[in-house]
Write a protein that holds these residues in place. Structure first.
Motif, PDB file in Angstrom:
ATOM      1  N   SER A  27       0.844  -1.191   0.000  1.00  0.00           N
ATOM      2  CA  SER A  27       0.000   0.000   0.000  1.00  0.00           C
ATOM      3  C   SER A  27       0.880   1.241   0.000  1.00  0.00           C
ATOM      4  CB  SER A  27      -0.898   0.012   1.241  1.00  0.00           C
ATOM      5  OG  SER A  27      -0.117   0.219   2.413  1.00  0.00           O
ATOM      6  N   THR A  28       0.294   2.376  -0.362  1.00  0.00           N
ATOM      7  CA  THR A  28       1.070   3.616  -0.361  1.00  0.00           C
ATOM      8  C   THR A  28       1.532   3.958   1.055  1.00  0.00           C
ATOM      9  OG1 THR A  28      -0.999   4.891  -0.221  1.00  0.00           O
ATOM     10  CG2 THR A  28      -0.030   4.586  -2.416  1.00  0.00           C
ATOM     11  N   GLY A  29       0.721   3.615   2.042  1.00  0.00           N
ATOM     12  CA  GLY A  29       1.115   3.876   3.430  1.00  0.00           C
ATOM     13  C   GLY A  29       2.325   3.065   3.833  1.00  0.00           C
ATOM     14  N   GLU A  30       2.352   1.805   3.425  1.00  0.00           N
ATOM     15  CA  GLU A  30       3.490   0.940   3.742  1.00  0.00           C
ATOM     16  C   GLU A  30       4.757   1.428   3.054  1.00  0.00           C
ATOM     17  OE1 GLU A  30       1.225  -3.372   4.359  1.00  0.00           O
ATOM     18  OE2 GLU A  30       1.714  -2.665   2.330  1.00  0.00           O
ATOM     19  N   VAL A  31       4.622   1.837   1.792  1.00  0.00           N
ATOM     20  CA  VAL A  31       5.789   2.324   1.049  1.00  0.00           C
ATOM     21  C   VAL A  31       6.261   3.655   1.612  1.00  0.00           C
ATOM     22  CG1 VAL A  31       6.627   3.091  -1.210  1.00  0.00           C
ATOM     23  CG2 VAL A  31       5.160   1.074  -1.039  1.00  0.00           C
ATOM     24  N   LEU A  32       5.324   4.502   1.999  1.00  0.00           N
ATOM     25  CA  LEU A  32       5.693   5.782   2.617  1.00  0.00           C
ATOM     26  C   LEU A  32       6.511   5.545   3.877  1.00  0.00           C
ATOM     27  CD1 LEU A  32       5.506   8.873   2.896  1.00  0.00           C
ATOM     28  CD2 LEU A  32       3.321   8.531   4.090  1.00  0.00           C
ATOM     29  N   ASP A  33       6.075   4.611   4.707  1.00  0.00           N
ATOM     30  CA  ASP A  33       6.808   4.297   5.930  1.00  0.00           C
ATOM     31  C   ASP A  33       8.201   3.762   5.606  1.00  0.00           C
ATOM     32  OD1 ASP A  33       6.920   3.763   8.905  1.00  0.00           O
ATOM     33  OD2 ASP A  33       7.148   1.713   8.171  1.00  0.00           O
ATOM     34  N   LEU A  34       8.286   2.949   4.566  1.00  0.00           N
ATOM     35  CA  LEU A  34       9.558   2.351   4.170  1.00  0.00           C
ATOM     36  C   LEU A  34      10.564   3.417   3.742  1.00  0.00           C
ATOM     37  CD1 LEU A  34      10.957  -0.462   3.611  1.00  0.00           C
ATOM     38  CD2 LEU A  34      10.248  -0.127   1.219  1.00  0.00           C
ATOM     39  N   ILE A  35      10.159   4.298   2.833  1.00  0.00           N
ATOM     40  CA  ILE A  35      11.132   5.271   2.314  1.00  0.00           C
ATOM     41  C   ILE A  35      11.406   6.390   3.324  1.00  0.00           C
ATOM     42  CG2 ILE A  35      10.531   4.717  -0.068  1.00  0.00           C
ATOM     43  CD1 ILE A  35       9.066   7.390  -0.252  1.00  0.00           C
ATOM     44  N   GLU A  36      10.413   6.686   4.189  1.00  0.00           N
ATOM     45  CA  GLU A  36      10.677   7.679   5.242  1.00  0.00           C
ATOM     46  C   GLU A  36      11.661   7.129   6.261  1.00  0.00           C
ATOM     47  OE1 GLU A  36       6.839   8.961   6.738  1.00  0.00           O
ATOM     48  OE2 GLU A  36       7.021  10.838   5.593  1.00  0.00           O
ATOM     49  N   THR A  37      11.586   5.839   6.527  1.00  0.00           N
ATOM     50  CA  THR A  37      12.577   5.215   7.399  1.00  0.00           C
ATOM     51  C   THR A  37      13.965   5.360   6.791  1.00  0.00           C
ATOM     52  OG1 THR A  37      10.985   3.609   8.264  1.00  0.00           O
ATOM     53  CG2 THR A  37      13.324   3.064   8.491  1.00  0.00           C
ATOM     54  N   VAL A 282      15.793  -1.905   6.842  1.00  0.00           N
ATOM     55  CA  VAL A 282      16.398  -0.674   6.311  1.00  0.00           C
ATOM     56  C   VAL A 282      17.326  -0.060   7.355  1.00  0.00           C
ATOM     57  CG1 VAL A 282      15.940   1.696   5.542  1.00  0.00           C
ATOM     58  CG2 VAL A 282      14.517  -0.190   4.712  1.00  0.00           C
ATOM     59  N   ARG A 283      16.877  -0.052   8.598  1.00  0.00           N
ATOM     60  CA  ARG A 283      17.711   0.518   9.676  1.00  0.00           C
ATOM     61  C   ARG A 283      18.974  -0.319   9.883  1.00  0.00           C
ATOM     62  NH1 ARG A 283      14.981   4.646  11.864  1.00  0.00           N
ATOM     63  NH2 ARG A 283      12.695   4.570  11.950  1.00  0.00           N
ATOM     64  N   GLU A 284      18.844  -1.643   9.790  1.00  0.00           N
ATOM     65  CA  GLU A 284      20.013  -2.516   9.911  1.00  0.00           C
ATOM     66  C   GLU A 284      21.015  -2.222   8.789  1.00  0.00           C
ATOM     67  OE1 GLU A 284      19.304  -6.722  10.240  1.00  0.00           O
ATOM     68  OE2 GLU A 284      17.393  -6.396  11.264  1.00  0.00           O
ATOM     69  N   ALA A 285      20.497  -2.124   7.571  1.00  0.00           N
ATOM     70  CA  ALA A 285      21.363  -1.914   6.408  1.00  0.00           C
ATOM     71  C   ALA A 285      22.107  -0.596   6.490  1.00  0.00           C
ATOM     72  CB  ALA A 285      20.525  -1.966   5.129  1.00  0.00           C
ATOM     73  N   ALA A 286      21.452   0.424   7.009  1.00  0.00           N
ATOM     74  CA  ALA A 286      22.063   1.750   7.081  1.00  0.00           C
ATOM     75  C   ALA A 286      23.327   1.751   7.932  1.00  0.00           C
ATOM     76  CB  ALA A 286      21.052   2.760   7.624  1.00  0.00           C
ATOM     77  N   LYS A 287      23.400   0.837   8.894  1.00  0.00           N
ATOM     78  CA  LYS A 287      24.569   0.773   9.783  1.00  0.00           C
ATOM     79  C   LYS A 287      25.824   0.304   9.050  1.00  0.00           C
ATOM     80  CE  LYS A 287      22.018   1.902  13.316  1.00  0.00           C
ATOM     81  NZ  LYS A 287      22.075   3.290  13.842  1.00  0.00           N
ATOM     82  N   ALA A 288      25.641  -0.262   7.852  1.00  0.00           N
ATOM     83  CA  ALA A 288      26.785  -0.796   7.111  1.00  0.00           C
ATOM     84  C   ALA A 288      27.831   0.270   6.828  1.00  0.00           C
ATOM     85  CB  ALA A 288      26.320  -1.418   5.798  1.00  0.00           C
TER      86      ALA A 288
END
Length: 310
Positions: A27-37, A282-288
């Motif tokens: 859903s657009t809400g799920e994708v919004l949460d994903l990219i905002e994260t 996404v948060r885990e990956a960002a720590k790389a």
């Protein structure tokens, strides 16, 4: 988050790229949460393609941007074209008219007036560099695309394009992970009579990109084989996971972060494309980008994946 300079304007873009191939049913809400994260973690680069979800992945992002207009300027948007999924079979097409048509479709689905980067999606053996150059020139002059790149191309393919196009190639997106290491194997086994000495990348694609200052974007960065699954936690890669888990514990990050840090350790400009649909991932990956592997750790991971050194 660490950043590299990208494209002709040297935009500051994140080393971690959010690949959005799998969002078509979200859903657009799920994708919004994903990219905002992702944005909260400093990830400002979104990667798409016109074939992802049959165009639906771009449509979902387009709806997110329509409902949240300010978000468009926060992200560097890249899409790809050139794979034609016709009813009979799939083939590659880098003709001038098809590139122009494909970009118009991409922009319409994304509800935006321009792409920050357009990649040619896989090589077309019948490509005409002068046609590609004309398409790129028209798209740039019309303000529809700011930068142009390629995917899965050999050094000689890129050299052929460079003879005609007026724009520096902004990126080459290739398959690379701890478990997909062919671009390193041939160099290590140069001049040896073994399968690993076979040049499967056309001959030194990493070195070519590094010399030409072309960022390498690693797709399937946590996968093994050709979309066979993730190596993280896989019984097929027990030794690799043992090493990743140990280093992750020592550096107080997750094995995912270590696996991505392995890619980013390459000295050239490098980005790792992640395809997760989970904000926690996404948060885990960002720590790389906060992890700096030693040479010994890098080679230990390489060997633990089942490779050898001469």
């Amino acid at each position: 988050m660490q950043y590299i300079e990208f494209g002709k304007d040297k935009d500051k873009v994140s080393e971690i790229v959010m690949g959005l191939m799998r969002i078509s049913e979200m859903s657009t809400g799920e994708v919004l949460d994903l990219i905002e994260t992702g944005l909260e973690e400093g990830i400002n680069f979104l990667d798409l393609a016109d074939i992802y979800g049959g165009g639906k992945s771009e449509e979902v992002i387009g709806k997110v941007f329509t409902e949240n207009p300010s978000l468009r300027t926060e992200f560097f948007i890249q899409s790809k074209c050139g794979i034609r999924c016709d009813p009979d079979f799939t083939y590659f097409d880098f003709s001038r008219d098809y590139i122009l048509e494909a970009v118009d479709g991409i922009l319409s689905r994304l509800h935006t007036d321009h792409l920050d980067s357009l990649l040619l999606h896989r090589p077309d053996a019948l490509m005409e560099p002068d046609e590609i150059a004309e398409a790129f020139d028209r798209l740039y002059k019309a303000g529809k695309v700011r930068n142009f790149g390629v995917s899965n191309m050999t050094p000689m393919m890129m050299e052929m394009l460079n003879r005609e196009i007026q724009f520096p190639i902004c990126a080459n997106q290739i398959q690379l992970s701890c478990a997909v290491t062919q671009v390193f194997d041939a160099g290590f086994h140069m001049d040896m009579q073994c399968d690993k000495g076979i040049m499967r990348d056309g001959g030194g694609v990493l070195e070519y990109c590094r010399m030409k200052k072309i960022p390498v974007q690693a797709w399937s960065s946590l996968q093994y084989g050709y979309f066979q699954g993730t190596f993280l936690g896989s019984d097929n890669y027990r030794e690799l996971n043992t090493v990743l888990n140990r280093i992750a514990s020592e550096k107080v990050v997750t094995p995912m972060a270590v696996a991505l840090a392995w890619i980013l350790r390459y000295p050239g400009a490098t980005q790792a494309v992640i395809g997760t649909t989970k904000s926690t991932r996404v948060r885990e990956a960002a720590k790389a980008t906060e992890v700096r592997l030693s040479k010994k750790e890098w080679y230990e991971i390489y060997l633990a994946a089942g490779n050898d050194l001469p």
